[in-house]
Design an enzyme around this catalytic site. Sequence first.
Site, short mmCIF file in Angstrom:
data_model
loop_
_atom_site.label_atom_id
_atom_site.label_comp_id
_atom_site.label_asym_id
_atom_site.label_seq_id
_atom_site.Cartn_x
_atom_site.Cartn_y
_atom_site.Cartn_z
N ARG A 118 0.82 -1.22 0.00
CA ARG A 118 0.00 0.00 0.00
C ARG A 118 0.85 1.27 0.00
NH1 ARG A 118 -4.82 -2.27 3.93
NH2 ARG A 118 -6.23 -2.80 2.22
N LYS A 170 -14.18 -14.77 6.59
CA LYS A 170 -15.55 -14.55 7.10
C LYS A 170 -16.62 -14.58 6.01
CE LYS A 170 -16.67 -12.07 10.74
NZ LYS A 170 -16.99 -10.79 11.39
N GLY A 189 -6.82 -7.20 0.75
CA GLY A 189 -5.48 -6.98 1.29
C GLY A 189 -4.71 -8.27 1.44
N GLY A 200 -12.45 -4.38 0.87
CA GLY A 200 -13.80 -4.02 1.30
C GLY A 200 -14.47 -3.08 0.31
P1 ADP Z 1 -8.88 -10.52 1.94
O1 ADP Z 1 -8.11 -9.59 2.84
O2 ADP Z 1 -8.10 -10.91 0.72
O3 ADP Z 1 -10.25 -9.97 1.61
P2 ADP Z 1 -9.81 -12.06 4.18
O4 ADP Z 1 -9.37 -10.96 5.07
O5 ADP Z 1 -11.26 -12.29 4.02
O6 ADP Z 1 -9.13 -11.87 2.73
O7 ADP Z 1 -9.20 -13.44 4.69
C1 ADP Z 1 -7.83 -13.67 4.77
C2 ADP Z 1 -7.51 -14.67 5.83
O8 ADP Z 1 -8.30 -15.83 5.68
C3 ADP Z 1 -6.07 -15.11 5.74
O9 ADP Z 1 -5.36 -14.59 6.85
C4 ADP Z 1 -6.15 -16.64 5.80
O10 ADP Z 1 -5.22 -17.23 6.68
C5 ADP Z 1 -7.56 -16.87 6.28
N1 ADP Z 1 -8.06 -18.19 5.88
C6 ADP Z 1 -8.13 -18.73 4.67
N2 ADP Z 1 -8.58 -19.99 4.71
C7 ADP Z 1 -8.80 -20.28 6.01
C8 ADP Z 1 -9.24 -21.45 6.71
N3 ADP Z 1 -9.56 -22.56 6.08
N4 ADP Z 1 -9.35 -21.36 8.06
C9 ADP Z 1 -9.05 -20.23 8.71
N5 ADP Z 1 -8.61 -19.11 8.11
C10 ADP Z 1 -8.48 -19.12 6.78
MG MG Z 2 -8.26 -9.21 4.97
#
Ligand code: ADP
Ligand code: MG
Length: 408
Positions: free
Chosen positions: A40, A212, A365, A389
């Site tokens: 970033r 989530k 991110g 987001g």
């Molecule tokens: P982004 O920032 O790309 O939108 P998120 O913040 O929604 O993604 O999620 C990222 C996190 O999800 C990562 O830190 C990763 O470790 C976690 N993650 C992915 N798969 C799993 C899983 N099966 N169980 C727990 N955490 C997970």
């Molecule tokens: Mg994230």
Amino acid sequence: MAVKTLDDLLTEGVEGRGVLVRSDLNVPLDDDRNITDPGRIIASVPTLKALSDAGAKVVVTAHLGRPKNGPSPEFSLAPVAKALGEQLGRHVQLAGDVVGTDALARAEGLTDGDILLLENIRFDPRETSKDDGERLALARQLVELVGGPDGSGGAFVSDGFGVVHRKQASVYDVATLLPHYAGTLVAAEIKVLEQLTSSTERPYAVVLGGSKVSDKLAVIENLATKADSVVIGGGMCFTFLASQGVSVGSSLLEEGMIDTCRKLLEDYGDVIHLPVDIVVAEEFKANSPAETVAADRIPDNKMGLDIGPGSVERFTTLLSNAKTIFWNGPMGVFEFPAFAAGTKGLAEAIIAATGKGAFSVVGGGDSAAAVRQLGLPEDGFSHISTGGGASLEYLEGKTLPGIDVLDD
Ligand code: ADP
Ligand code: MG
């Protein structure tokens, strides 16, 4: 949309003018406060450099993390100021406060081309206040730092794409007080999102993962009606699997979302694709022994931490002929090497499709961090977004307050 850009501002002339820039410098830090992914900061450089080169007195405002109780050293932008200075190749001053006496004194002392970074804007609770008056009061103080709406004629450049979905003082309210412009980053992101939502070339594939479901359900609902396939992995796939009566052991599960997931699968079963195999382990630890099991054979005492090779293969086939791809959310806990293969495999499939002419966008991110951490080429994708987001809310069809306010 009629949004003025940085180029318009540079044409109007900025020499000697105070220009307030909202950047997104919210980088991840380790326990010793070292920046683990400078993405970033690097992305924020072009706008700041252009303004500084043109002789503006640049005042940058940004946040870091979620400080709850006012100023605290743990959330100071000090490491960011240092890294930003290195990237820019010029000194970046850091104010000791947000809009207090130090920030004011430093802003008054700026000469043409100087760059001043204000302390973490979230140290001031008015930044995120729901009270319009409180936010506006903070915005007025920010505006004062660049000479006010009249006087020497300050301007506002919105360049923090990661926060444009927030109605916050430094994102939204300042733009109501000053002539406003989209920075390089925000202008580029708007263009990409418009390309994803209008004149989308088909097949359109969406890859969703991350931790989530509740955050991302609205976008799944919206994209399931628009995309030809929606591939689901990451921590969120377990709520979908559970909605089909599958036992998911101790995997991440959002009980409250099970019914919604079941309904989505009923309505869009031909569009939504779930993993067929899962890499499981007993504990959420880098060295917890891993094994691959069928998606409906997750042992009770184990949790799913990645999608398995069979899923990667199926998803790769689905993506191979796509002409448009949007990816948000890692397929597994890529931070642990034993659970990174799913994310790496999908990323490679997207890179291959991009090589054959697909338009691909990575939003989020952690997804962007995964690309860099796994050593994948960033230029293998058409665009890596800095705001997860914000892109998700745009794709959900919501209006983004920080973009809307720039539209004249
Ligand atoms: P982004 O920032 O790309 O939108 P998120 O913040 O929604 O993604 O999620 C990222 C996190 O999800 C990562 O830190 C990763 O470790 C976690 N993650 C992915 N798969 C799993 C899983 N099966 N169980 C727990 N955490 C997970
Ligand atoms: Mg994230």
